[in-house]
Each structure stands twice: as C-alpha cells, then as structure tokens.
Design a protein around this motif. Structure first.
Motif, PDB file in Angstrom:
ATOM      1  N   ASP A  79       0.847  -1.188   0.000  1.00  0.00           N
ATOM      2  CA  ASP A  79       0.000   0.000   0.000  1.00  0.00           C
ATOM      3  C   ASP A  79       0.883   1.238   0.000  1.00  0.00           C
ATOM      4  N   PHE A  80       0.877   1.970  -1.094  1.00  0.00           N
ATOM      5  CA  PHE A  80       1.633   3.208  -1.175  1.00  0.00           C
ATOM      6  C   PHE A  80       0.786   4.348  -0.614  1.00  0.00           C
ATOM      7  N   ILE A  81       1.321   5.048   0.373  1.00  0.00           N
ATOM      8  CA  ILE A  81       0.613   6.174   0.968  1.00  0.00           C
ATOM      9  C   ILE A  81       1.086   7.451   0.280  1.00  0.00           C
ATOM     10  N   VAL A  82       0.158   8.202  -0.275  1.00  0.00           N
ATOM     11  CA  VAL A  82       0.490   9.407  -1.033  1.00  0.00           C
ATOM     12  C   VAL A  82      -0.323  10.593  -0.515  1.00  0.00           C
ATOM     13  N   GLU A  83       0.150  11.800  -0.830  1.00  0.00           N
ATOM     14  CA  GLU A  83      -0.586  12.996  -0.448  1.00  0.00           C
ATOM     15  C   GLU A  83      -1.895  13.090  -1.223  1.00  0.00           C
ATOM     16  N   GLU A  84      -1.797  12.804  -2.513  1.00  0.00           N
ATOM     17  CA  GLU A  84      -2.966  12.857  -3.386  1.00  0.00           C
ATOM     18  C   GLU A  84      -2.797  11.804  -4.471  1.00  0.00           C
ATOM     19  N   SER A  85      -3.777  10.927  -4.592  1.00  0.00           N
ATOM     20  CA  SER A  85      -3.692   9.880  -5.594  1.00  0.00           C
ATOM     21  C   SER A  85      -3.950  10.453  -6.981  1.00  0.00           C
ATOM     22  N   LYS A  86      -2.960  10.333  -7.863  1.00  0.00           N
ATOM     23  CA  LYS A  86      -3.073  10.797  -9.243  1.00  0.00           C
ATOM     24  C   LYS A  86      -2.856   9.602 -10.162  1.00  0.00           C
ATOM     25  N   GLU A  87      -3.800   9.381 -11.030  1.00  0.00           N
ATOM     26  CA  GLU A  87      -3.799   8.156 -11.839  1.00  0.00           C
ATOM     27  C   GLU A  87      -2.501   7.967 -12.609  1.00  0.00           C
ATOM     28  N   GLU A  88      -1.995   9.006 -13.259  1.00  0.00           N
ATOM     29  CA  GLU A  88      -0.792   8.880 -14.073  1.00  0.00           C
ATOM     30  C   GLU A  88       0.434   8.599 -13.208  1.00  0.00           C
ATOM     31  N   THR A  89       0.582   9.336 -12.108  1.00  0.00           N
ATOM     32  CA  THR A  89       1.720   9.121 -11.205  1.00  0.00           C
ATOM     33  C   THR A  89       1.657   7.737 -10.572  1.00  0.00           C
ATOM     34  N   ASP A  90       0.450   7.339 -10.156  1.00  0.00           N
ATOM     35  CA  ASP A  90       0.283   6.009  -9.567  1.00  0.00           C
ATOM     36  C   ASP A  90       0.680   4.920 -10.565  1.00  0.00           C
ATOM     37  N   ARG A  91       0.300   5.117 -11.810  1.00  0.00           N
ATOM     38  CA  ARG A  91       0.617   4.131 -12.844  1.00  0.00           C
ATOM     39  C   ARG A  91       2.132   4.027 -13.041  1.00  0.00           C
ATOM     40  N   LEU A  92       2.829   5.155 -13.052  1.00  0.00           N
ATOM     41  CA  LEU A  92       4.273   5.152 -13.239  1.00  0.00           C
ATOM     42  C   LEU A  92       4.989   4.484 -12.057  1.00  0.00           C
ATOM     43  N   ILE A  93       4.488   4.745 -10.855  1.00  0.00           N
ATOM     44  CA  ILE A  93       5.083   4.118  -9.669  1.00  0.00           C
ATOM     45  C   ILE A  93       4.903   2.614  -9.718  1.00  0.00           C
ATOM     46  N   GLU A  94       3.691   2.192 -10.041  1.00  0.00           N
ATOM     47  CA  GLU A  94       3.418   0.753 -10.117  1.00  0.00           C
ATOM     48  C   GLU A  94       4.266   0.085 -11.183  1.00  0.00           C
ATOM     49  N   GLU A  95       4.360   0.700 -12.357  1.00  0.00           N
ATOM     50  CA  GLU A  95       5.153   0.125 -13.435  1.00  0.00           C
ATOM     51  C   GLU A  95       6.622   0.025 -13.046  1.00  0.00           C
ATOM     52  N   ALA A  96       7.143   1.060 -12.380  1.00  0.00           N
ATOM     53  CA  ALA A  96       8.543   1.052 -11.964  1.00  0.00           C
ATOM     54  C   ALA A  96       8.781  -0.027 -10.904  1.00  0.00           C
ATOM     55  N   PHE A  97       7.803  -0.198 -10.015  1.00  0.00           N
ATOM     56  CA  PHE A  97       7.911  -1.224  -8.968  1.00  0.00           C
ATOM     57  C   PHE A  97       7.979  -2.614  -9.593  1.00  0.00           C
ATOM     58  N   ARG A  98       7.070  -2.911 -10.487  1.00  0.00           N
ATOM     59  CA  ARG A  98       7.043  -4.236 -11.117  1.00  0.00           C
ATOM     60  C   ARG A  98       8.264  -4.426 -12.028  1.00  0.00           C
ATOM     61  N   ARG A  99       8.671  -3.362 -12.705  1.00  0.00           N
ATOM     62  CA  ARG A  99       9.831  -3.451 -13.600  1.00  0.00           C
ATOM     63  C   ARG A  99      11.092  -3.841 -12.823  1.00  0.00           C
ATOM     64  N   HIS A 100      11.238  -3.283 -11.643  1.00  0.00           N
ATOM     65  CA  HIS A 100      12.410  -3.594 -10.819  1.00  0.00           C
ATOM     66  C   HIS A 100      12.526  -5.100 -10.572  1.00  0.00           C
ATOM     67  N   TYR A 101      11.435  -5.717 -10.163  1.00  0.00           N
ATOM     68  CA  TYR A 101      11.494  -7.140  -9.830  1.00  0.00           C
ATOM     69  C   TYR A 101      11.571  -8.017 -11.079  1.00  0.00           C
ATOM     70  N   ARG A 102      11.013  -7.556 -12.182  1.00  0.00           N
ATOM     71  CA  ARG A 102      11.146  -8.339 -13.414  1.00  0.00           C
ATOM     72  C   ARG A 102      12.578  -8.277 -13.946  1.00  0.00           C
ATOM     73  N   MET A 103      13.233  -7.121 -13.758  1.00  0.00           N
ATOM     74  CA  MET A 103      14.647  -7.028 -14.146  1.00  0.00           C
ATOM     75  C   MET A 103      15.505  -7.907 -13.243  1.00  0.00           C
ATOM     76  N   GLU A 104      15.179  -7.933 -11.951  1.00  0.00           N
ATOM     77  CA  GLU A 104      15.898  -8.814 -11.032  1.00  0.00           C
ATOM     78  C   GLU A 104      15.680 -10.276 -11.409  1.00  0.00           C
ATOM     79  N   LEU A 105      14.471 -10.600 -11.837  1.00  0.00           N
ATOM     80  CA  LEU A 105      14.170 -11.962 -12.273  1.00  0.00           C
ATOM     81  C   LEU A 105      14.998 -12.331 -13.496  1.00  0.00           C
ATOM     82  N   CYS A 106      15.097 -11.414 -14.450  1.00  0.00           N
ATOM     83  CA  CYS A 106      15.914 -11.659 -15.643  1.00  0.00           C
ATOM     84  C   CYS A 106      17.370 -11.894 -15.269  1.00  0.00           C
TER      85      CYS A 106
END
Length: 204
Positions: A79-106
C-alpha cells in the motif's frame, strides 16, 4: 527490571515464536493478506538518475527486508501512501515497482544459465583430470610421478566438488531468488491518501 535469566527466557521464546507474532500483529489483515505500507509523502519515490523508469533503491531495501522476514511466500500487498492519488503518477510508480522485480528476475535467470554452463565445464575438467590421475597410477617413474599424480587427483576432485556445489547450493539459491522476484513482480499494489484506513485504487 528483567533479570538476566528473564532475558534469556524471553530470547528463547522469541526464537521459538520466530517472526510470525510480529508479522501477524502488525501486518496481517482479516483476509489473510500481509499489507506493507510504504509512505511516499515526504520524498520523491523515483530514482533521480532514472526519471520515472525506476524507483529509489532505498524503497526496495525496505520492501525486501519485510518480504524476506516472512517464513514462506505468503500473500502480501503493498500500500503506497500518497498525499494525493493521481492516476498517471500512480501508474508510473506501479510500473517502476514491477519493472524492478522483473529485471531482477531476468538477472537471476541469466545467472542460473551461467552457473549451469560453469558447473558443466568444471565437471568435464574434473573428469579429465581424474582420468589423467588414474592413468598415471599405472605408470612408475618414481616419487615425482607419485607427487604429480596426487596433485592432479586433488585438482580433479576440487573441480568436481566445485561443480556439485554450484548445482546443489548456488543454483538452488538462485531458484529461490527467481521465485521471490517473480512473486514480487505480481504483488497486489494499491494507493491511498495519508490518513485513510483502507487501501484504495487497487491494482492486481
């Protein structure tokens, strides 16, 4: 004030209980999912050198310390706690989070392939050296021949053991790391405004 004996008893009790009590008390919800809150309100979550492609490495240090404290791959949610939930920023954070672990998997997968090749090479070299050592056992050139044969035999078993070690231990650890990164790349992620009691904007 606790005595020395009391502290020893408490220490043994902690060892017996492991980390389950702490995790259940602070993170486990009624649905059986462990929720980890990551507060993003006081700092920029993105790595300053990567734009929006990667998150700050310290974020993963925190997340991994929580995840690896668990005794098994129990279901968790971040659960990411933010000042204000913004769809575009939330999407970028989520993508970066998942990308990190997929790169580690590779990286884990590449390292596993490399170790497999190395273990095969080591086994072949060990077998060849062992064959040489056996062949030298049928010759008789005196003490020097015996010493060289013993050295070759030791070297052969060193290579064989190194190959076995990589297969039995290193590859097993890398498999565990690969599974960990795969699970984390699929972790349920949500965003909520600071002060809210329930996570919102869930993304599986």
């Amino acid at each position: 004030m606790a005595t020395g004996n009391d502290q020893v008893k408490q220490a043994f009790e902690l060892v017996r209980m492991g980390n389950e009590a702490v995790l259940k008390e602070n993170y486990l919800n009624e649905e059986g999912v462990y929720h980890l809150e990551v507060d993003l309100r006081k700092s920029d979550p993105f790595d300053p050198y990567a734009g929006t492609k990667a998150l700050d490495p310290s974020l993963f240090t925190y997340v991994d310390s929580f995840r690896k404290a668990m005794v098994n791959l129990a279901p968790i949610a971040v659960d990411f706690i933010v000042e204000e939930s913004k769809e575009e920023t939330d999407r970028l954070i989520e993508e970066a989070f998942r990308r990190h672990y997929r790169m580690e998997l590779c990286e884990c997968q590449r390292e596993r392939k490399r170790l497999k090749i190395i273990s095969i090479v080591f086994m072949i070299v060990g077998a060849l050296l062992l064959a040489v050592a056996v062949a030298m056992g049928f010759t008789d050139f005196g003490i020097i021949d015996d010493v060289i044969g013993e050295i070759v035999s030791i070297a052969a078993w060193v290579f064989v053991w190194a190959a076995v070690e990589k297969v039995a231990f290193d590859l097993r650890d890398l498999k565990k790391d690969a599974l960990y990164n795969a699970v984390m790349s699929l972790t349920d992620i949500s965003f909520k405004k600071g002060g809210e009691s329930d996570a919102g904007n869930h993304r599986p």
